[in-house]
Each structure stands twice: as structure tokens, then as C-alpha cells.
Enzyme design. Structure first.
Site, short mmCIF file in Angstrom:
data_model
loop_
_atom_site.label_atom_id
_atom_site.label_comp_id
_atom_site.label_asym_id
_atom_site.label_seq_id
_atom_site.Cartn_x
_atom_site.Cartn_y
_atom_site.Cartn_z
CG ASP A 71 -9.24 -6.49 -0.59
OD1 ASP A 71 -9.43 -7.31 0.34
OD2 ASP A 71 -8.38 -5.59 -0.53
CB SER A 190 -4.70 5.23 -7.83
OG SER A 190 -4.48 3.93 -7.34
#
Length: 284
Positions: A71, A190
Site C-alpha cells: 500500500d 487507529s
């Protein structure tokens, strides 16, 4: 790209990964077997001892780009190719990614389907962040997120936030993440932010470790603009975790969805929720 004959592709490899040489050779062989020419970007070519072409050349001449790595490699490729409006295919080098979701073992079948015009293209939103410095407008583009944070780890930061030029909130904590739908599963997640469907026309504003339980993430419509500034000290603007810029006292950053989008190529049967379930291990 409907009904377009694919003649040439450009390849970018994950940096500092000479072990990808054998994978690249397999990739090149597969494309060549379908009479598709492969150009490899200069830096990637040098890493594996091959001859390559400039990034500008491959963007101008190729029908799409192939990001081979993970990614992070794909995000870097996206950021470098913003101005070329060229589709990108992400091939992962071992572990399924949110963005690089095709394996090398699947490539032969995928290229065959490309020749039959059987593939999918997603258009993903991009954030545009603008800062005025010395009467000069500086624009930055983010595929995942724009983070406004403190310059010193031991300090908290006050961030005054306006939405569509009206006072909205003052965040006191470690900073704020402004995320695209694509980036919602990265730092935003997160920090306790929501997962957004990647093709939705919205973006998220998520405080990082706020010094108040009432400071919660907010999802805003794509046509909105936010302005953020600090009143007590300098701040850092971090673009996609890769570029860092300073925001001086008295300066502000304006963030909105850009008019440009990023095109990602996928298998015909690609389903975002299948990737989401596997990456986040939902249902286990």
C-alpha cells in the site's frame, strides 16, 4: 478506458527491495505474452539492474501504471502521478493490502481479462490542503490523510477549526486527522475514526488523543471546506505520512476534497467489503 486497447504499462517497484527482481521478471513475461509492452521506472530499474524510463515518460506513454510492493508503494505512486490522470493497478508482494489487492499469481488471469475489457476502475477522492506563505499559495494533495500535529512530542496542541468559514471547534490534544474515504482505514481508524466507503463523497475529521471525552470524530460532506490554525505554537502538517510541512503561528491550512480523483484498477469481481473483512478480521 472503455474499449481501449492496452498497449503499454509502466511499472514502479517498492524502494529498497531488490528481491522483487524475480517478481518483476515474471510480471514482464506475463504482460509480454499478451503483446503489452512494459516500461519500468528509472529508480526501480536501477535497483534490479535493468534499464528504465523516467517517471514522466511512463506516465505520458503508458495506458496505466503498475505499483508492485504494498500500500505504501501505491500511495507514493499515486502522489507522484496526480497530474497525469492515469489509472493505477496495485500488486502486493506477499500480503493483501487495502489498495494493493492483486497477487502476482492472479496477474495472468487479470491481464487476459484486461484484453477483453473485463476489469473495474474505482475513482477515489483526494484532499487538497492550501497554506498561504509569504503571500504565496502552496497546495498539497493527500490520498490518505492530512494530519495537523504538534512539533514536540511532550506538548499538546490547540487547534482552532472552522467549517465553511464558521467557528466549529477547538481541539486540545495530540492533533487532528483529516481523512479521505480511502484513508479512513489508516491513521483515522487507529485514532478512533469511522470506516468510510471508499467511493463516498465525504471526508472525516478525527481528533488524536483529545483531552476531552466529548471530542468525537465528524464526517463532513465533500463540498465542505475546513480551516485549521493554532494559537499558541507552530504545528506540523503531515501529508500521507510522507511529506512534512511547518505551519507557523498566524498561518492556517484550508482543506477540502480536490476536483481531481485517483483511478484504481481492480479485478472485475473486486468487492471492497471482502478486503475489509479480511484485513480487519471481521467475523473471525
Amino acid at each position: 478506458m472503455d474499449n481501449k486497447i492496452i498497449k503499454k504499462v509502466g511499472v514502479i517497484l517498492r524502494p529498497s527491495s531488490p528481491q522483487l527482481k524475480s517478481g518483476y521478471e515474471k510480471l514482464e513475461k506475463i504482460f509480454s505474452s499478451y503483446s503489452i509492452e512494459v516500461l519500468i521506472e528509472d529508480k526501480s530499474a536501477k535497483m534490479i539492474g535493468a534499464s528504465g524510463a523516467s517517471f514522466k515518460k511512463i506516465c505520458n506513454e503508458c495506458d496505466f501504471l503498475v505499483s508492485f510492493g504494498g500500500d505504501g508503494t501505491l500511495i507514493s505512486t499515486v502522489r507522484k502521478s496526480f497530474d497525469y490522470d492515469i489509472p493505477i493497478l496495485g500488486i502486493h508482494a506477499g500480503n493483501l493490502g487495502f489498495l494493493a489487492d492483486l497477487s502476482l499469481d492472479e496477474l495472468d488471469s487479470f491481464v487476459e481479462k484486461i484484453t477483453q475489457n473485463r476489469y473495474k476502475i474505482d475513482e477515489r477522492a483526494v484532499l487538497e490542503a492550501t497554506v498561504i506563505k509569504n503571500e504565496k499559495e502552496i497546495k498539497m494533495y493527500a490520498f490518505n490523510d492530512v494530519v495537523l500535529t504538534r512539533t514536540r512530542v511532550s506538548n499538546m496542541i490547540h487547534i482552532e477549526t472552522l467549517v465553511n468559514s464558521r467557528s466549529f471547534n477547538t481541539y486540545y490534544g495530540d492533533g487532528v486527522v483529516v481523512s479521505t474515504p480511502t484513508g479512513s482505514t489508516a491513521y483515522n481508524l487507529s485514532a478512533g475514526g469511522p470506516v468510510l466507503f471508499p467511493m463516498s463523497n465525504v471526508f472525516a475529521l478525527t481528533p488524536i488523543c483529545p483531552h476531552s471525552l466529548t471530542q468525537r470524530p465528524v464526517v463532513l460532506p465533500g463540498k465542505f471546506t475546513i480551516e485549521m490554525k493554532t494559537s499558541e505554537e507552530r504545528a506540523l502538517i503531515i501529508i500521507d505520512g510522507q511529506d512534512v510541512h511547518e505551519l507557523e503561528l498566524g498561518e492556517s491550512v484550508h482543506i477540502k476534497l480536490a476536483t481531481k480523483t485517483v483511478k484504481l484498477m481492480h479485478k472485475e469481481e473486486y468487492n471492497y467489503f471482502d478486503v475489509l473483512k479480511e484485513k480487519l478480521r471481521w467475523g473471525e
